[in-house]
Scaffold this motif. Structure first.
Motif, short mmCIF file in Angstrom:
data_model
loop_
_atom_site.label_atom_id
_atom_site.label_comp_id
_atom_site.label_asym_id
_atom_site.label_seq_id
_atom_site.Cartn_x
_atom_site.Cartn_y
_atom_site.Cartn_z
N ASP A 6 -13.91 9.11 -0.44
CA ASP A 6 -13.77 10.12 0.60
C ASP A 6 -13.71 9.52 2.01
O ASP A 6 -13.74 10.26 2.99
CB ASP A 6 -14.94 11.11 0.52
N ALA A 7 -13.63 8.19 2.12
CA ALA A 7 -13.67 7.55 3.44
C ALA A 7 -12.52 8.00 4.33
O ALA A 7 -12.72 8.31 5.51
CB ALA A 7 -13.65 6.03 3.29
N GLN A 11 -12.89 10.09 7.77
CA GLN A 11 -12.35 9.62 9.04
C GLN A 11 -11.44 10.67 9.67
O GLN A 11 -11.53 10.94 10.86
CB GLN A 11 -11.60 8.31 8.85
N ALA A 12 -10.59 11.29 8.87
CA ALA A 12 -9.68 12.31 9.39
C ALA A 12 -10.47 13.50 9.94
O ALA A 12 -10.17 14.01 11.03
CB ALA A 12 -8.72 12.77 8.30
N GLU A 13 -11.48 13.93 9.20
CA GLU A 13 -12.29 15.07 9.66
C GLU A 13 -13.09 14.70 10.90
O GLU A 13 -13.22 15.49 11.82
CB GLU A 13 -13.20 15.56 8.53
N PHE A 14 -13.64 13.48 10.91
CA PHE A 14 -14.41 13.03 12.06
C PHE A 14 -13.55 13.00 13.32
O PHE A 14 -13.95 13.49 14.38
CB PHE A 14 -15.00 11.64 11.79
N LEU A 15 -12.35 12.45 13.21
CA LEU A 15 -11.47 12.35 14.37
C LEU A 15 -11.01 13.71 14.87
O LEU A 15 -10.55 13.84 16.00
CB LEU A 15 -10.28 11.45 14.06
N ASN A 16 -11.17 14.73 14.05
CA ASN A 16 -10.79 16.09 14.45
C ASN A 16 -11.95 16.86 15.08
O ASN A 16 -11.77 17.99 15.51
CB ASN A 16 -10.24 16.84 13.23
N THR A 17 -13.14 16.27 15.16
CA THR A 17 -14.29 16.96 15.76
C THR A 17 -14.19 16.96 17.28
O THR A 17 -13.51 16.12 17.88
CB THR A 17 -15.61 16.30 15.35
N ALA A 18 -14.89 17.90 17.90
CA ALA A 18 -14.94 17.96 19.36
C ALA A 18 -15.52 16.67 19.93
O ALA A 18 -15.05 16.17 20.96
CB ALA A 18 -15.75 19.17 19.81
N TRP A 19 -16.55 16.12 19.27
CA TRP A 19 -17.18 14.89 19.75
C TRP A 19 -16.14 13.78 19.81
O TRP A 19 -16.01 13.08 20.82
CB TRP A 19 -18.33 14.48 18.83
N SER A 36 -20.18 4.60 7.91
CA SER A 36 -19.56 4.09 6.70
C SER A 36 -20.15 2.76 6.21
O SER A 36 -20.10 2.47 5.02
CB SER A 36 -18.05 3.95 6.88
N ALA A 37 -20.69 1.96 7.12
CA ALA A 37 -21.26 0.66 6.74
C ALA A 37 -22.49 0.39 7.61
O ALA A 37 -22.46 -0.44 8.52
CB ALA A 37 -20.23 -0.44 6.91
N PRO A 38 -23.58 1.12 7.38
CA PRO A 38 -24.75 1.02 8.26
C PRO A 38 -25.34 -0.38 8.37
O PRO A 38 -25.79 -0.76 9.45
CB PRO A 38 -25.75 2.00 7.67
N GLY A 39 -25.33 -1.16 7.29
CA GLY A 39 -25.88 -2.52 7.36
C GLY A 39 -25.07 -3.41 8.28
O GLY A 39 -25.61 -4.15 9.10
#
Length: 77
Positions: A6-7, A11-19, A36-39
């Motif tokens: 679902d990466a 990413q697509a949904e994140f880039l579509n957010t107001a933030w 996606s890669a917290p470490g």
């Protein structure tokens, strides 16, 4: 390690957010990496903290953790 299936969707949904639409690409890339890669993000973040502290010390300044930000744990989510 293979990326989560679902990466790309995330990413697509994140880039579509107001933030995302109101923050620079640097902020967007950092937030995507953090999620996606917290470490890996923690490692990069902590290295940057150390760099900032060194540069500040070279100019005679001492920065507090509140000014730089807290060190991140490698296994932090």
């Amino acid at each position: 390690m293979l990326p989560h299936p679902d990466a790309k969707r995330f990413q697509a949904e994140f880039l579509n957010t107001a933030w995302a639409k109101n923050h620079s690409a640097t902020w967007q890339n950092a937030e995507t990496a953090r999620l996606s890669a917290p470490g890996d993000y923690a490692t990069s973040y902590n290295r940057m903290r150390e760099y900032i502290a060194r540069v500040a010390a070279q100019t005679g300044e001492t920065l507090t953790p509140e000014q730089i930000g807290p060190e991140l744990k490698q296994n932090a989510d």
